[in-house]
Structures are given as structure tokens and as C-alpha cells.
Write a protein that holds these residues in place. Structure first.
Motif, PDB file in Angstrom:
ATOM      1  N   SER A   1       1.161 -20.199  12.679  1.00  0.00           N
ATOM      2  CA  SER A   1       2.003 -19.322  12.459  1.00  0.00           C
ATOM      3  C   SER A   1       3.232 -20.211  11.665  1.00  0.00           C
ATOM      4  O   SER A   1       3.456 -20.967  12.009  1.00  0.00           O
ATOM      5  N   ALA A   2       3.847 -19.168  10.823  1.00  0.00           N
ATOM      6  CA  ALA A   2       4.915 -20.035  10.121  1.00  0.00           C
ATOM      7  C   ALA A   2       6.123 -20.336  10.880  1.00  0.00           C
ATOM      8  O   ALA A   2       6.630 -21.471  10.857  1.00  0.00           O
ATOM      9  N   ALA A   3       6.300 -19.457  11.899  1.00  0.00           N
ATOM     10  CA  ALA A   3       7.309 -19.770  12.878  1.00  0.00           C
ATOM     11  C   ALA A   3       7.000 -21.021  13.690  1.00  0.00           C
ATOM     12  O   ALA A   3       7.974 -21.923  14.115  1.00  0.00           O
ATOM     13  N   ALA A   4       5.651 -21.037  14.297  1.00  0.00           N
ATOM     14  CA  ALA A   4       5.443 -22.146  14.981  1.00  0.00           C
ATOM     15  C   ALA A   4       5.467 -23.504  14.192  1.00  0.00           C
ATOM     16  O   ALA A   4       5.931 -24.556  14.623  1.00  0.00           O
ATOM     17  N   GLN A   5       5.100 -23.487  12.929  1.00  0.00           N
ATOM     18  CA  GLN A   5       5.401 -24.675  12.072  1.00  0.00           C
ATOM     19  C   GLN A   5       6.653 -25.077  11.765  1.00  0.00           C
ATOM     20  O   GLN A   5       7.059 -26.196  11.952  1.00  0.00           O
ATOM     21  N   GLY A   6       7.603 -23.920  12.079  1.00  0.00           N
ATOM     22  CA  GLY A   6       8.876 -24.184  11.659  1.00  0.00           C
ATOM     23  C   GLY A   6       9.555 -25.029  12.963  1.00  0.00           C
ATOM     24  O   GLY A   6      10.560 -25.969  12.906  1.00  0.00           O
ATOM     25  N   GLY A   7       9.017 -24.506  14.147  1.00  0.00           N
ATOM     26  CA  GLY A   7       9.508 -25.154  15.481  1.00  0.00           C
ATOM     27  C   GLY A   7       9.148 -26.366  15.540  1.00  0.00           C
ATOM     28  O   GLY A   7       9.793 -27.281  15.840  1.00  0.00           O
ATOM     29  N   TYR A   8       7.811 -26.827  15.227  1.00  0.00           N
ATOM     30  CA  TYR A   8       7.260 -28.159  15.381  1.00  0.00           C
ATOM     31  C   TYR A   8       8.207 -29.088  14.386  1.00  0.00           C
ATOM     32  O   TYR A   8       8.356 -30.229  14.638  1.00  0.00           O
ATOM     33  N   LEU A   9       8.225 -28.461  13.203  1.00  0.00           N
ATOM     34  CA  LEU A   9       9.046 -29.452  12.176  1.00  0.00           C
ATOM     35  C   LEU A   9      10.499 -29.769  12.869  1.00  0.00           C
ATOM     36  O   LEU A   9      10.963 -30.927  12.606  1.00  0.00           O
ATOM     37  N   ILE A  10      11.229 -28.806  13.313  1.00  0.00           N
ATOM     38  CA  ILE A  10      12.491 -28.963  13.924  1.00  0.00           C
ATOM     39  C   ILE A  10      12.262 -30.060  15.142  1.00  0.00           C
ATOM     40  O   ILE A  10      13.024 -31.049  15.383  1.00  0.00           O
ATOM     41  N   ALA A  11      11.233 -30.167  16.142  1.00  0.00           N
ATOM     42  CA  ALA A  11      11.101 -31.127  16.906  1.00  0.00           C
ATOM     43  C   ALA A  11      10.582 -32.286  16.297  1.00  0.00           C
ATOM     44  O   ALA A  11      11.243 -33.586  17.058  1.00  0.00           O
TER      45      ALA A  11
ATOM     46  N   ALA B   1     -13.397 -29.493  -4.834  1.00  0.00           N
ATOM     47  CA  ALA B   1     -13.265 -28.295  -3.960  1.00  0.00           C
ATOM     48  C   ALA B   1     -12.824 -29.143  -2.628  1.00  0.00           C
ATOM     49  O   ALA B   1     -13.582 -29.927  -2.219  1.00  0.00           O
ATOM     50  N   LEU B   2     -11.774 -28.659  -2.032  1.00  0.00           N
ATOM     51  CA  LEU B   2     -11.169 -29.325  -0.697  1.00  0.00           C
ATOM     52  C   LEU B   2     -11.707 -28.467   0.410  1.00  0.00           C
ATOM     53  O   LEU B   2     -12.001 -27.085   0.189  1.00  0.00           O
ATOM     54  N   PRO B   3     -11.810 -28.929   1.713  1.00  0.00           N
ATOM     55  CA  PRO B   3     -12.430 -28.059   2.960  1.00  0.00           C
ATOM     56  C   PRO B   3     -11.518 -27.029   3.097  1.00  0.00           C
ATOM     57  O   PRO B   3     -11.607 -26.121   3.374  1.00  0.00           O
ATOM     58  N   ILE B   4      -9.968 -27.336   3.025  1.00  0.00           N
ATOM     59  CA  ILE B   4      -9.163 -26.443   3.281  1.00  0.00           C
ATOM     60  C   ILE B   4      -8.011 -26.676   2.222  1.00  0.00           C
ATOM     61  O   ILE B   4      -7.728 -27.780   1.587  1.00  0.00           O
ATOM     62  N   GLN B   5      -7.699 -25.363   1.518  1.00  0.00           N
ATOM     63  CA  GLN B   5      -6.831 -25.364   0.342  1.00  0.00           C
ATOM     64  C   GLN B   5      -5.627 -25.389   0.761  1.00  0.00           C
ATOM     65  O   GLN B   5      -4.751 -24.809   1.511  1.00  0.00           O
ATOM     66  N   PRO B   6      -4.770 -26.631   0.670  1.00  0.00           N
ATOM     67  CA  PRO B   6      -3.139 -26.460   0.831  1.00  0.00           C
ATOM     68  C   PRO B   6      -2.306 -25.748   0.533  1.00  0.00           C
ATOM     69  O   PRO B   6      -2.433 -25.221  -0.693  1.00  0.00           O
ATOM     70  N   LYS B   7      -1.609 -25.161   1.276  1.00  0.00           N
ATOM     71  CA  LYS B   7      -0.743 -24.088   0.789  1.00  0.00           C
ATOM     72  C   LYS B   7       0.875 -24.354   1.012  1.00  0.00           C
ATOM     73  O   LYS B   7       1.218 -25.331   1.955  1.00  0.00           O
ATOM     74  N   LEU B   8       1.614 -23.908   0.296  1.00  0.00           N
ATOM     75  CA  LEU B   8       3.158 -24.108   0.510  1.00  0.00           C
ATOM     76  C   LEU B   8       3.945 -23.075   1.273  1.00  0.00           C
ATOM     77  O   LEU B   8       3.886 -21.899   0.704  1.00  0.00           O
ATOM     78  N   ASN B   9       4.482 -23.356   2.260  1.00  0.00           N
ATOM     79  CA  ASN B   9       5.358 -22.495   3.061  1.00  0.00           C
ATOM     80  C   ASN B   9       6.456 -23.245   3.397  1.00  0.00           C
ATOM     81  O   ASN B   9       6.798 -24.133   3.123  1.00  0.00           O
ATOM     82  N   PRO B  10       7.598 -22.166   3.903  1.00  0.00           N
ATOM     83  CA  PRO B  10       9.014 -22.865   4.060  1.00  0.00           C
ATOM     84  C   PRO B  10       8.849 -24.025   5.203  1.00  0.00           C
ATOM     85  O   PRO B  10       9.667 -24.999   4.631  1.00  0.00           O
ATOM     86  N   ALA B  11       8.027 -24.259   5.917  1.00  0.00           N
ATOM     87  CA  ALA B  11       8.126 -25.310   6.966  1.00  0.00           C
ATOM     88  C   ALA B  11       7.708 -26.575   6.008  1.00  0.00           C
ATOM     89  O   ALA B  11       8.448 -27.612   5.885  1.00  0.00           O
ATOM     90  N   LEU B  12       6.573 -26.497   5.314  1.00  0.00           N
ATOM     91  CA  LEU B  12       6.109 -27.688   4.480  1.00  0.00           C
ATOM     92  C   LEU B  12       7.139 -27.873   3.366  1.00  0.00           C
ATOM     93  O   LEU B  12       7.143 -28.839   3.067  1.00  0.00           O
ATOM     94  N   GLY B  13       7.736 -26.935   2.747  1.00  0.00           N
ATOM     95  CA  GLY B  13       8.671 -27.173   1.749  1.00  0.00           C
ATOM     96  C   GLY B  13       9.778 -27.919   2.141  1.00  0.00           C
ATOM     97  O   GLY B  13      10.288 -28.721   1.724  1.00  0.00           O
TER      98      GLY B  13
END
Length: 300
Positions: A93-103, A31-43
Motif C-alpha cells: 500500500s502507499a502507506a507501507a511504502q512511505g513507512g519503508y521509505l522513512i526507514a 512491454a514491461l512485466p510490471i508497469q512502473p507507477k509514480l506514487n508519493p513514496a516513489l516521488g
């Protein structure tokens, strides 16, 4: 006697119920404290980590530009990631994660390219990156982290990062330190990229150890478990590192032989050039002597 027996059984039942109520609930090891999720940015991040970490870890020593670019790219991207985790307010949000990934990617690409120009200063930064990865590998060996104290974790990561970096200034072990550090860093990048898709929780374990933002995990988070997936990925880092070291040694032997032949050819070319210069000098001396003798015969 019968009433006394019933009284004893009643007391025993009450005592058992109290013990069960006071005993802590068993902890689910998966049981993890937060469940990892797969979204476009993490992919995308996972794919980039695998695609960049594999050539860096297995053949980085072959090409100095690849080695320097990869080292600075990973270090700068890691630094930006730490800064983002510290200042942001999760969940994102997914958009924020994508922006930070680009940075992160742009910062790593730009600084990695610039570092090639100053290769004399940045050539050994791979040892710093490898030492950091080694420190993190040790910290995740134990459930909740090998070291619980924040200061202790910082000291441990700093020591593991600086020791290989200082060893890189010693010519006798410089290449060995680079090979080991680059191999471990590349293997760690590949496994973290795989973790983005497997969702085992290794990258989240890193966040738990860093403890940069109190909002990253739920308020009632007391620790971080060692799941089977995390154990497999920790072992995978070791296995990939060994294969990477073997690959780097083979590549380095080929590169060393090539460099030795190139150096021998350069020395031979210099020797031949010196002989040509000496021959030209002797010819000039001979002509000068003949001209002097002719002048003396003519003018006395």
C-alpha cells in the motif's frame, strides 16, 4: 488435374496455419512485466536520490565528510531496501511504502553520521559502492540481464564491488579509485531518481536481476525487455559519470593545491618554531654561562 491442384492448395493452407499456431508470439520490446507507477513514496525517493546523488557524485571528493556520509548512507539505505524487498509481500500500500521509505532514509542518515566519527575505517567505502553500481550497470546492458544464473550474478557483483575497494588501499591509485567510484555512484543515484519520474523501468530491471522475491513480478514473467527508456538511462549514467569525473578532477586539483599550500605553511611554521626554540636555548645557555662566570669570580 483441377482436383489435385485444389488438394495441394488445401494441404499448403493447413500447413501454413499449423506453422503460425506453433510459432511463438512476437515479443513487444516496450512491454514491461510490471508497469512502473509514480506514487508519493516513489516521488519523494526520486527527489532524494537526485538531491543526494548530484553533490555526492560531482563534489564529493572535496569534503571528506560529504564523501563518507554519502557512501555509508547509500550503502546502508540500499541494504535496508534489499531486506525490505526480500521479506515483504507485494503489492504494498502507499502507506507501507512511505513507512519503508522513512526507514531507509533514517537508517542511512544515522549510519552515515556515525561513520564520520570512524572516518579512518569508512573513508574507502565509496569504492565499494561504486563497484556495486558498475556491476549493476553491466548486468542491465542486455535484455533479461547480462548473466542469467543467480550464482553468476552474485559472483559478478561481488567481484566488481571488491576490486575497487581493494584498490583503495593502494596509495598510488587511491584517489583515482575514489573519484571514479564516487562519480559512478552519484550518477547512478541521479538516474535512478529520474527513473522514478520517467517510469522507464530501470529500477524494476534491478529488481528483476536481484530476484529477491518471487511475488515481485507476475508468475508468467519470463524475462525483462530493453525498452528505449532503459537504454537512454543506461547511456545517461555513462554521460553523467564522465561529467562527474571531470568535475571531481577539477575539484581535487583545487583541493590538492590547497592542501599542499597548507602543508607548506605548516612546515614553515614548524621550522620557524624550531628556530625560535633554538634561539631561546642559545639565550639560556648564554645567560647560564654568564651567571657561572660571575659566580666563579665571586667565590673562586
Amino acid at each position: 488435374m483441377g482436383g489435385l491442384g485444389r488438394w495441394d492448395r488445401t494441404v499448403a493452407n493447413i500447413s501454413t496455419e499449423r506453422i503460425l499456431e506453433e510459432a511463438p508470439e512476437p515479443r513487444d520490446s516496450d512491454a514491461l512485466p510490471i508497469q512502473p507507477k509514480l506514487n508519493p513514496a516513489l516521488g519523494v525517493a526520486g527527489a532524494l536520490l537526485i538531491l543526494a546523488g548530484a553533490p555526492y557524485g560531482f563534489i564529493g571528493i572535496k569534503n571528506k565528510r560529504i564523501q563518507i556520509f554519502g557512501s555509508i548512507m547509500f550503502l546502508s539505505s540500499l541494504s535496508v531496501t534489499v531486506l525490505i524487498l526480500y521479506v515483504t509481500n507485494p503489492p504494498l500500500s502507499a502507506a507501507a511504502q512511505g513507512g519503508y521509505l522513512i526507514a531507509c532514509v533514517l537508517t542511512g542518515a544515522v549510519l552515515g553520521t556515525v561513520s564520520i566519527i570512524f572516518h579512518e575505517m569508512t573513508e574507502t567505502m565509496g569504492c565499494l559502492l561504486g563497484g556495486f553500481c558498475l556491476g549493476m550497470w553491466f548486468l542491465v546492458l542486455k535484455e533479461d540481464g547480462l548473466v542469467s544464473n543467480g550464482t553468476g550474478k552474485s559472483i559478478m557483483i561481488a567481484l566488481f564491488s571488491l576490486i575497487p575497494y581493494f584498490l583503495s588501499f593502494w596509495d598510488r591509485v587511491r584517489q583515482e579509485a575514489l573519484i571514479g567510484s564516487i562519480s559512478l555512484a552519484g550518477a547512478t543515484a541521479v538516474v535512478l531518481g529520474i527513473d522514478c519520474f520517467s517510469r522507464a523501468g530501470l529500477k524494476e530491471f534491478w529488481l528483476f536481476i536481484w530476484n529477491l522475491n518471487p511475488k515481485t513480478f507476475p508468475e508468467d514473467t519470463k524475462g525483462y525487455p530493453h525498452t528505449r527508456g532503459i537504454k537512454v538511462e543506461i547511456a545517461a549514467i555513462v554521460i553523467l559519470t564522465l561529467f562527474a569525473v571531470l568535475s571531481q578532477i577539477r575539484v581535487w586539483n583545487v583541493v590538492r593545491v590547497h592542501r599542499e599550500k597548507k602543508e607548506e605553511a605548516r612546515v614553515e611554521e614548524l621550522r620557524m618554531q624550531e628556530e625560535r626554540d633554538l634561539e631561546v636555548g642559545r639565550d639560556m645557555e648564554e645567560r647560564t654561562r654568564e651567571e657561572r662566570e660571575a659566580w666563579e669570580r665571586t667565590f673562586g
